[in-house]
Design a protein around this motif. Structure first.
Motif, PDB file in Angstrom:
ATOM      1  N   PRO A 124      32.928  39.239  28.874  1.00  0.00           N
ATOM      2  CA  PRO A 124      32.297  40.492  29.284  1.00  0.00           C
ATOM      3  C   PRO A 124      32.876  40.970  30.624  1.00  0.00           C
ATOM      4  CG  PRO A 124      30.765  38.659  29.497  1.00  0.00           C
ATOM      5  CD  PRO A 124      31.980  38.128  28.824  1.00  0.00           C
ATOM      6  N   LEU A 125      33.076  42.273  30.727  1.00  0.00           N
ATOM      7  CA  LEU A 125      33.822  42.792  31.875  1.00  0.00           C
ATOM      8  C   LEU A 125      33.038  42.782  33.190  1.00  0.00           C
ATOM      9  CD1 LEU A 125      35.599  45.815  30.152  1.00  0.00           C
ATOM     10  CD2 LEU A 125      36.510  43.533  30.565  1.00  0.00           C
ATOM     11  N   GLU A 126      31.729  43.108  33.119  1.00  0.00           N
ATOM     12  CA  GLU A 126      30.950  43.241  34.367  1.00  0.00           C
ATOM     13  C   GLU A 126      30.962  41.969  35.234  1.00  0.00           C
ATOM     14  OE1 GLU A 126      29.557  45.867  35.666  1.00  0.00           O
ATOM     15  OE2 GLU A 126      29.601  47.317  34.015  1.00  0.00           O
ATOM     16  N   PRO A 127      30.514  40.827  34.661  1.00  0.00           N
ATOM     17  CA  PRO A 127      30.509  39.622  35.499  1.00  0.00           C
ATOM     18  C   PRO A 127      31.910  39.193  35.936  1.00  0.00           C
ATOM     19  CG  PRO A 127      29.733  39.134  33.269  1.00  0.00           C
ATOM     20  CD  PRO A 127      29.904  40.602  33.350  1.00  0.00           C
ATOM     21  N   LEU A 128      32.897  39.476  35.088  1.00  0.00           N
ATOM     22  CA  LEU A 128      34.269  39.132  35.463  1.00  0.00           C
ATOM     23  C   LEU A 128      34.686  39.943  36.681  1.00  0.00           C
ATOM     24  CD1 LEU A 128      36.863  37.530  34.784  1.00  0.00           C
ATOM     25  CD2 LEU A 128      37.588  39.448  33.376  1.00  0.00           C
ATOM     26  N   GLU A 129      34.322  41.218  36.642  1.00  0.00           N
ATOM     27  CA  GLU A 129      34.673  42.093  37.752  1.00  0.00           C
ATOM     28  C   GLU A 129      33.981  41.639  39.045  1.00  0.00           C
ATOM     29  OE1 GLU A 129      33.709  46.212  37.219  1.00  0.00           O
ATOM     30  OE2 GLU A 129      35.125  46.807  38.776  1.00  0.00           O
ATOM     31  N   GLN A 130      32.731  41.224  38.899  1.00  0.00           N
ATOM     32  CA  GLN A 130      31.973  40.743  40.056  1.00  0.00           C
ATOM     33  C   GLN A 130      32.694  39.562  40.708  1.00  0.00           C
ATOM     34  OE1 GLN A 130      27.929  40.449  38.632  1.00  0.00           O
ATOM     35  NE2 GLN A 130      27.310  39.477  40.525  1.00  0.00           N
ATOM     36  N   LYS A 131      33.158  38.682  39.845  1.00  0.00           N
ATOM     37  CA  LYS A 131      33.865  37.481  40.283  1.00  0.00           C
ATOM     38  C   LYS A 131      35.165  37.853  41.022  1.00  0.00           C
ATOM     39  CE  LYS A 131      34.049  33.125  39.636  1.00  0.00           C
ATOM     40  NZ  LYS A 131      32.860  32.403  39.848  1.00  0.00           N
ATOM     41  N   ILE A 132      35.882  38.809  40.447  1.00  0.00           N
ATOM     42  CA  ILE A 132      37.156  39.228  41.046  1.00  0.00           C
ATOM     43  C   ILE A 132      36.926  39.911  42.391  1.00  0.00           C
ATOM     44  CG2 ILE A 132      39.136  40.770  40.752  1.00  0.00           C
ATOM     45  CD1 ILE A 132      38.708  40.214  37.686  1.00  0.00           C
ATOM     46  N   ASP A 133      35.896  40.749  42.455  1.00  0.00           N
ATOM     47  CA  ASP A 133      35.572  41.415  43.718  1.00  0.00           C
ATOM     48  C   ASP A 133      35.308  40.398  44.821  1.00  0.00           C
ATOM     49  OD1 ASP A 133      35.905  43.917  42.718  1.00  0.00           O
ATOM     50  OD2 ASP A 133      33.788  44.278  42.305  1.00  0.00           O
ATOM     51  N   GLU A 134      34.594  39.348  44.419  1.00  0.00           N
ATOM     52  CA  GLU A 134      34.272  38.306  45.385  1.00  0.00           C
ATOM     53  C   GLU A 134      35.545  37.620  45.891  1.00  0.00           C
ATOM     54  OE1 GLU A 134      31.951  34.500  44.532  1.00  0.00           O
ATOM     55  OE2 GLU A 134      30.585  36.159  44.143  1.00  0.00           O
ATOM     56  N   LEU A 135      36.443  37.310  44.945  1.00  0.00           N
ATOM     57  CA  LEU A 135      37.697  36.658  45.314  1.00  0.00           C
ATOM     58  C   LEU A 135      38.577  37.578  46.163  1.00  0.00           C
ATOM     59  CD1 LEU A 135      38.544  34.867  41.966  1.00  0.00           C
ATOM     60  CD2 LEU A 135      38.087  33.775  44.150  1.00  0.00           C
ATOM     61  N   LEU A 136      38.549  38.871  45.822  1.00  0.00           N
ATOM     62  CA  LEU A 136      39.336  39.837  46.599  1.00  0.00           C
ATOM     63  C   LEU A 136      38.837  39.878  48.042  1.00  0.00           C
ATOM     64  CD1 LEU A 136      39.844  42.881  44.195  1.00  0.00           C
ATOM     65  CD2 LEU A 136      41.648  41.625  45.384  1.00  0.00           C
ATOM     66  N   LYS A 137      37.521  39.755  48.174  1.00  0.00           N
ATOM     67  CA  LYS A 137      36.928  39.780  49.509  1.00  0.00           C
ATOM     68  C   LYS A 137      37.398  38.565  50.310  1.00  0.00           C
ATOM     69  CE  LYS A 137      32.404  39.827  49.825  1.00  0.00           C
ATOM     70  NZ  LYS A 137      31.189  40.140  49.104  1.00  0.00           N
ATOM     71  N   VAL A 138      37.360  37.401  49.651  1.00  0.00           N
ATOM     72  CA  VAL A 138      37.797  36.172  50.309  1.00  0.00           C
ATOM     73  C   VAL A 138      39.263  36.286  50.713  1.00  0.00           C
ATOM     74  CG1 VAL A 138      38.168  33.695  49.996  1.00  0.00           C
ATOM     75  CG2 VAL A 138      36.141  34.771  49.019  1.00  0.00           C
ATOM     76  N   LYS A 139      40.112  36.766  49.772  1.00  0.00           N
ATOM     77  CA  LYS A 139      41.554  36.865  50.039  1.00  0.00           C
ATOM     78  C   LYS A 139      41.861  37.850  51.154  1.00  0.00           C
ATOM     79  CE  LYS A 139      43.194  34.240  46.802  1.00  0.00           C
ATOM     80  NZ  LYS A 139      43.891  33.628  45.825  1.00  0.00           N
ATOM     81  N   SER A 140      41.123  38.972  51.182  1.00  0.00           N
ATOM     82  CA  SER A 140      41.486  39.956  52.202  1.00  0.00           C
ATOM     83  C   SER A 140      40.915  39.545  53.564  1.00  0.00           C
ATOM     84  CB  SER A 140      41.007  41.364  51.806  1.00  0.00           C
ATOM     85  OG  SER A 140      39.612  41.357  51.648  1.00  0.00           O
ATOM     86  N   ASP A 141      39.863  38.701  53.567  1.00  0.00           N
ATOM     87  CA  ASP A 141      39.358  38.197  54.842  1.00  0.00           C
ATOM     88  C   ASP A 141      40.340  37.232  55.496  1.00  0.00           C
ATOM     89  OD1 ASP A 141      37.097  39.627  54.679  1.00  0.00           O
ATOM     90  OD2 ASP A 141      35.780  37.979  54.061  1.00  0.00           O
ATOM     91  N   THR A 142      41.043  36.469  54.649  1.00  0.00           N
ATOM     92  CA  THR A 142      41.958  35.470  55.199  1.00  0.00           C
ATOM     93  C   THR A 142      43.374  36.023  55.342  1.00  0.00           C
ATOM     94  OG1 THR A 142      42.316  34.649  52.963  1.00  0.00           O
ATOM     95  CG2 THR A 142      40.686  33.494  54.282  1.00  0.00           C
ATOM     96  N   ARG A 143      43.463  37.316  55.216  1.00  0.00           N
ATOM     97  CA  ARG A 143      44.760  37.958  55.287  1.00  0.00           C
ATOM     98  C   ARG A 143      45.401  37.770  56.663  1.00  0.00           C
ATOM     99  NH1 ARG A 143      45.794  44.132  54.281  1.00  0.00           N
ATOM    100  NH2 ARG A 143      43.605  44.239  54.801  1.00  0.00           N
TER     101      ARG A 143
END
Ligand SMILES: Nc1ncnc2c1ncn2[C@@H]1O[C@H](COP(=O)(O)OP(=O)(O)OP(=O)(O)O)[C@@H](O)[C@H]1O
Ligand SMILES: [Mg+2]
Length: 409
Positions: A390-409
């Motif tokens: 399902p797309l919604e929870p997958l997207e939620q997961k990706i958003d979270e990871l994107l946040k982590v990745k851009s914080d450690t940029r």
């Protein structure tokens, strides 16, 4: 309390989480309840690595169902063994290879060299030459290596018997050589091993370490320990933990999968936060279960291996699929959306060939599906889809990871 804290407290939303990262798949807890037996068995198998280093090349085969702690236990064993070796002045490198990510012999040996920090010229060498170079490097530095090949079934399937044989026969021709390489092979079950020839098969199955699915009471101990680190005191009570453990416990008809249990905990905590609730209730757990698709939990390990641009591409695919409401989209549409996202997030987009490579990599990892377009589309293009997740929870997961990745940029 300082004036700054008082003002800041108003702006920051209350949360049940003390440390959310404790519930992420890559976190290695310092203590692994109910895996003492497996750790002990591993220690027995690799005893000589510490007592008589170089005398034998040892191997173990870790076998167990999904989410039974194979990866985390092996990693933790490797980390500790390395430390013990160091205290005895033995330079032992622990290398953990995910064969879901590296599927060819070349990719595996390059990753081995990289993790061991062996300087390898980047291109123009064969897998065999790189491995040879790695062995010489260990020899020169009097170092040893314990190499864990995780999700090894993928390697067997794509690289084949000869590649497996290449890795394990290193000391066959030269039995006198100091044995510097040791292996831990990790698989979910033995079925793929039957495809190997007898010599390779019998080499691999010598020291089996079995991981059984967790029972409900075992999961309670695991969840309690993780909760203490992850949540503020008093955020979750035993009744709620027991409920999650009973849903997953093998003896209660569940799969015995600790990953799903921990993911439930994470999502239930998020549900509590969304409501501004100070405690996690049974209702939050129920909501979490509704979002949980076992397919997502099972690819969530792979998602952590993705780089920032792969995550952006995955988000683009989701955006497009949500908009057009068909199972597949085209490379062109994804790339357009990706460029759009890059401009929103303020990243420079990658070139087409690189984008194509990222897409193919995610397809190889089983995160997305790709196939050549058939009739009906103009020209030849690659069709991209997301399988049954399902797309919604997958997207939620990706958003979270994107946040982590851009914080450690
Ligand atoms: N005994 C344990 N104590 C604490 N956490 C655990 C324990 N066993 C597993 N976990 C946690 O459960 C999750 C799944 O464990 P792990 O990734 O090691 O499973 P696995 O057997 O490798 O699964 P797969 O076959 O899917 O690779 C991880 O987050 C891990 O930290
Ligand atoms: Mg694993």
């Amino acid at each position: 309390m300082s004036a700054r804290r008082i003002i800041e407290d108003i702006f920051t939303k209350p949360t049940v989480f003390r440390r959310k990262d404790v519930l992420y798949p890559e976190y290695i807890p310092s203590y692994l309840p109910h895996r003492e037996k497996q750790l002990k068995k591993l220690a027995e198998i690799f005893r000589n690595l510490i007592l008589n280093p170089g005398e034998v090349s040892q191997r173990a085969l870790v076998v167990g169902d999904i989410g039974t702690g194979k990866t985390v236990t092996t990693r933790s064993f490797g980390k500790e063994l390395k430390g013990i070796a160091k205290a005895k002045n033995i330079d032992l490198k622990y290398i953990h290879i995910n064969c879901h990510k590296d599927r060819t012999l070349y990719e595996v040996v390059i990753d081995i060299a990289k993790q061991a920090e062996v300087p390898i010229p980047s291109r123009g060498f064969s897998a065999q030459e790189v491995f040879e170079y790695f062995l010489k490097y260990l020899e020169r530095n009097r170092s040893y290596a314990l190499i864990a090949l995780d999700e090894f079934n993928y390697f067997i399937e794509t690289a084949g018997n000869d590649a497996v044989y290449f890795l394990i026969r290193i000391y066959d021709e030269n039995p006198e050589q100091v044995k510097r390489i040791n292996y831990i092979f990790i698989v979910r079950n033995l079925s793929t091993l039957y495809k190997l020839d007898t010599a390779t098969y019998s080499y691999l199955i010598k020291n089996i370490v079995e991981f059984k699915p967790y029972t409900s009471s075992e999961l309670i101990d695991i969840l309690k320990m993780r909760s203490e680190e992850a949540f503020h005191p008093g955020s979750i009570d035993d009744k709620v933990i027991k409920y999650i453990a009973d849903l997953e416990g093998y003896d209660r008809g569940g799969s015995g999968n600790a990953r799903v249990a921990i993911e439930t905990l994470l999502l239930a905590g998020e549900a509590a936060d969304q409501e501004g609730s100070k405690t996690i209730t049974l209702e939050h757990v129920r909501r979490a279960r509704g979002l949980l698709s076992s397919d997502i939990v099972n690819i969530s390990d792979s998602l952590y291996y993705l780089n920032l641009h792969e995550l952006l591409l995955l988000k683009s695919i989701i955006n497009v699929l949500k908009k057009i409401k068909t199972p597949y989209t085209t490379m062109g549409s994804v790339e357009k959306e990706y460029m759009h996202l890059c401009s929103i997030y303020g990243y420079t987009h990658r070139k087409h060939t690189q984008v194509y490579e990222y897409i193919m990599n995610m397809s190889k990892m089983g995160i997305i599906e790709t196939r050549p377009s058939g009739k009906g589309t103009r020209g030849r293009t690659t069709l991209i889809g997301i399988g049954e997740v399902p797309l919604e929870p997958l997207e939620q997961k990706i958003d979270e990871l994107l946040k982590v990745k851009s914080d450690t940029r």
